[in-house]
Motif scaffolding. Structure first.
Motif, PDB file in Angstrom:
ATOM      1  N   LYS A  94      -1.442   9.938   8.415  1.00  0.00           N
ATOM      2  CA  LYS A  94      -2.154   9.615   7.177  1.00  0.00           C
ATOM      3  C   LYS A  94      -1.159   9.714   6.030  1.00  0.00           C
ATOM      4  CE  LYS A  94      -6.214   8.962   8.822  1.00  0.00           C
ATOM      5  NZ  LYS A  94      -6.717   7.610   8.840  1.00  0.00           N
ATOM      6  N   ILE A  95      -1.153   8.703   5.187  1.00  0.00           N
ATOM      7  CA  ILE A  95      -0.259   8.661   4.036  1.00  0.00           C
ATOM      8  C   ILE A  95      -1.082   8.918   2.785  1.00  0.00           C
ATOM      9  CG2 ILE A  95       1.253   7.196   2.647  1.00  0.00           C
ATOM     10  CD1 ILE A  95       1.869   5.633   5.192  1.00  0.00           C
ATOM     11  N   GLN A  96      -0.579   9.806   1.946  1.00  0.00           N
ATOM     12  CA  GLN A  96      -1.214  10.050   0.656  1.00  0.00           C
ATOM     13  C   GLN A  96      -0.244   9.631  -0.431  1.00  0.00           C
ATOM     14  OE1 GLN A  96      -2.332  14.152   0.466  1.00  0.00           O
ATOM     15  NE2 GLN A  96      -4.072  13.879   1.832  1.00  0.00           N
ATOM     16  N   VAL A  97      -0.746   8.874  -1.375  1.00  0.00           N
ATOM     17  CA  VAL A  97       0.072   8.407  -2.488  1.00  0.00           C
ATOM     18  C   VAL A  97      -0.484   9.025  -3.753  1.00  0.00           C
ATOM     19  CG1 VAL A  97       0.873   6.398  -3.772  1.00  0.00           C
ATOM     20  CG2 VAL A  97       0.563   6.243  -1.296  1.00  0.00           C
ATOM     21  N   GLY A  98       0.391   9.647  -4.516  1.00  0.00           N
ATOM     22  CA  GLY A  98      -0.023  10.247  -5.779  1.00  0.00           C
ATOM     23  C   GLY A  98      -0.158   9.201  -6.870  1.00  0.00           C
ATOM     24  N   ASP A  99      -0.206   9.672  -8.090  1.00  0.00           N
ATOM     25  CA  ASP A  99      -0.317   8.767  -9.235  1.00  0.00           C
ATOM     26  C   ASP A  99       0.907   7.871  -9.330  1.00  0.00           C
ATOM     27  OD1 ASP A  99      -2.733   9.856  -9.981  1.00  0.00           O
ATOM     28  OD2 ASP A  99      -1.828  11.282 -11.369  1.00  0.00           O
ATOM     29  N   ILE A 100       0.662   6.626  -9.635  1.00  0.00           N
ATOM     30  CA  ILE A 100       1.747   5.673  -9.827  1.00  0.00           C
ATOM     31  C   ILE A 100       2.035   5.595 -11.313  1.00  0.00           C
ATOM     32  CG2 ILE A 100       2.457   3.271  -9.595  1.00  0.00           C
ATOM     33  CD1 ILE A 100       0.654   3.122  -7.133  1.00  0.00           C
ATOM     34  N   LYS A 101       3.226   6.014 -11.681  1.00  0.00           N
ATOM     35  CA  LYS A 101       3.609   6.011 -13.091  1.00  0.00           C
ATOM     36  C   LYS A 101       4.275   4.699 -13.499  1.00  0.00           C
ATOM     37  CE  LYS A 101       2.501  10.364 -13.648  1.00  0.00           C
ATOM     38  NZ  LYS A 101       1.185  10.669 -14.045  1.00  0.00           N
ATOM     39  N   HIS A 102       5.017   4.121 -12.566  1.00  0.00           N
ATOM     40  CA  HIS A 102       5.770   2.922 -12.898  1.00  0.00           C
ATOM     41  C   HIS A 102       5.971   2.100 -11.624  1.00  0.00           C
ATOM     42  CE1 HIS A 102       8.657   0.333 -14.900  1.00  0.00           C
ATOM     43  NE2 HIS A 102       9.471   0.504 -13.880  1.00  0.00           N
ATOM     44  N   ALA A 103       5.822   0.819 -11.752  1.00  0.00           N
ATOM     45  CA  ALA A 103       6.085  -0.083 -10.623  1.00  0.00           C
ATOM     46  C   ALA A 103       7.083  -1.133 -11.095  1.00  0.00           C
ATOM     47  CB  ALA A 103       4.801  -0.740 -10.152  1.00  0.00           C
ATOM     48  N   TYR A 104       8.143  -1.291 -10.358  1.00  0.00           N
ATOM     49  CA  TYR A 104       9.145  -2.297 -10.687  1.00  0.00           C
ATOM     50  C   TYR A 104       8.971  -3.464  -9.737  1.00  0.00           C
ATOM     51  CZ  TYR A 104      13.591  -4.656 -11.261  1.00  0.00           C
ATOM     52  OH  TYR A 104      14.545  -5.609 -11.488  1.00  0.00           O
ATOM     53  N   LEU A 105       8.677  -4.608 -10.285  1.00  0.00           N
ATOM     54  CA  LEU A 105       8.436  -5.797  -9.474  1.00  0.00           C
ATOM     55  C   LEU A 105       9.370  -6.899  -9.943  1.00  0.00           C
ATOM     56  CD1 LEU A 105       4.573  -5.679  -9.888  1.00  0.00           C
ATOM     57  CD2 LEU A 105       5.860  -4.832  -7.935  1.00  0.00           C
ATOM     58  N   SER A 106      10.083  -7.469  -9.021  1.00  0.00           N
ATOM     59  CA  SER A 106      10.935  -8.596  -9.402  1.00  0.00           C
ATOM     60  C   SER A 106      10.768  -9.711  -8.378  1.00  0.00           C
ATOM     61  CB  SER A 106      12.401  -8.175  -9.488  1.00  0.00           C
ATOM     62  OG  SER A 106      12.919  -7.923  -8.218  1.00  0.00           O
ATOM     63  N   ASN A 107      10.752 -10.912  -8.868  1.00  0.00           N
ATOM     64  CA  ASN A 107      10.664 -12.099  -8.037  1.00  0.00           C
ATOM     65  C   ASN A 107       9.462 -12.069  -7.092  1.00  0.00           C
ATOM     66  OD1 ASN A 107      11.549 -14.647  -7.467  1.00  0.00           O
ATOM     67  ND2 ASN A 107      12.862 -14.007  -5.789  1.00  0.00           N
ATOM     68  N   LEU A 108       8.375 -11.517  -7.598  1.00  0.00           N
ATOM     69  CA  LEU A 108       7.154 -11.442  -6.803  1.00  0.00           C
ATOM     70  C   LEU A 108       6.571 -12.841  -6.646  1.00  0.00           C
ATOM     71  CD1 LEU A 108       5.175  -9.439  -5.463  1.00  0.00           C
ATOM     72  CD2 LEU A 108       3.955  -9.401  -7.641  1.00  0.00           C
ATOM     73  N   PHE A 109       6.341 -13.278  -5.444  1.00  0.00           N
ATOM     74  CA  PHE A 109       5.823 -14.612  -5.132  1.00  0.00           C
ATOM     75  C   PHE A 109       6.709 -15.719  -5.689  1.00  0.00           C
ATOM     76  CE2 PHE A 109       1.900 -12.003  -5.340  1.00  0.00           C
ATOM     77  CZ  PHE A 109       1.580 -12.070  -4.001  1.00  0.00           C
TER      78      PHE A 109
END
Length: 95
Positions: free
Chosen positions: A22-37
């Motif tokens: 089981k994976i637990q993910v905490g709060d996401i503060k920042h997401a870096y996305l480049s060249n998405l789709f």
């Protein structure tokens, strides 16, 4: 970790049952996305996806966690069983 003993070639071995991960993910503060789709070809799709991910990250996490957990469970179970089949039970767990 759970395993079952079995006999083969006059020796006792073990086979692990499927690991449950089981994976637990905490709060996401920042997401870096480049060249998405490949944004150059689909800027609208990229904008929609980035807004969804930034505004509702738990939606993405809920969608990707189950297949990641399943893959990790299967991978770790396979690795453990490959290691265990090369040694007898007594070799793995000496008294």
């Amino acid at each position: 970790m759970r395993a079952r003993k079995y006999f083969a070639n006059g020796a006792e071995y073990i086979n692990f049952e499927k690991f449950i991960i089981k994976i637990q993910v905490g709060d996401i503060k920042h997401a870096y996305l480049s060249n998405l789709f490949d944004g150059a070809r689909s800027p609208l799709l990229q904008e929609i996806a980035i807004n969804l991910i930034k505004n509702q990250p738990e939606f993405l996490i809920n969608e990707i966690n189950p297949p990641i957990e399943e893959h990790l469970s299967q991978t770790f179970t396979t690795i453990a069983n490959k290691l265990a089949q090369s040694a007898t039970f007594d070799e793995l767990f000496p008294l």
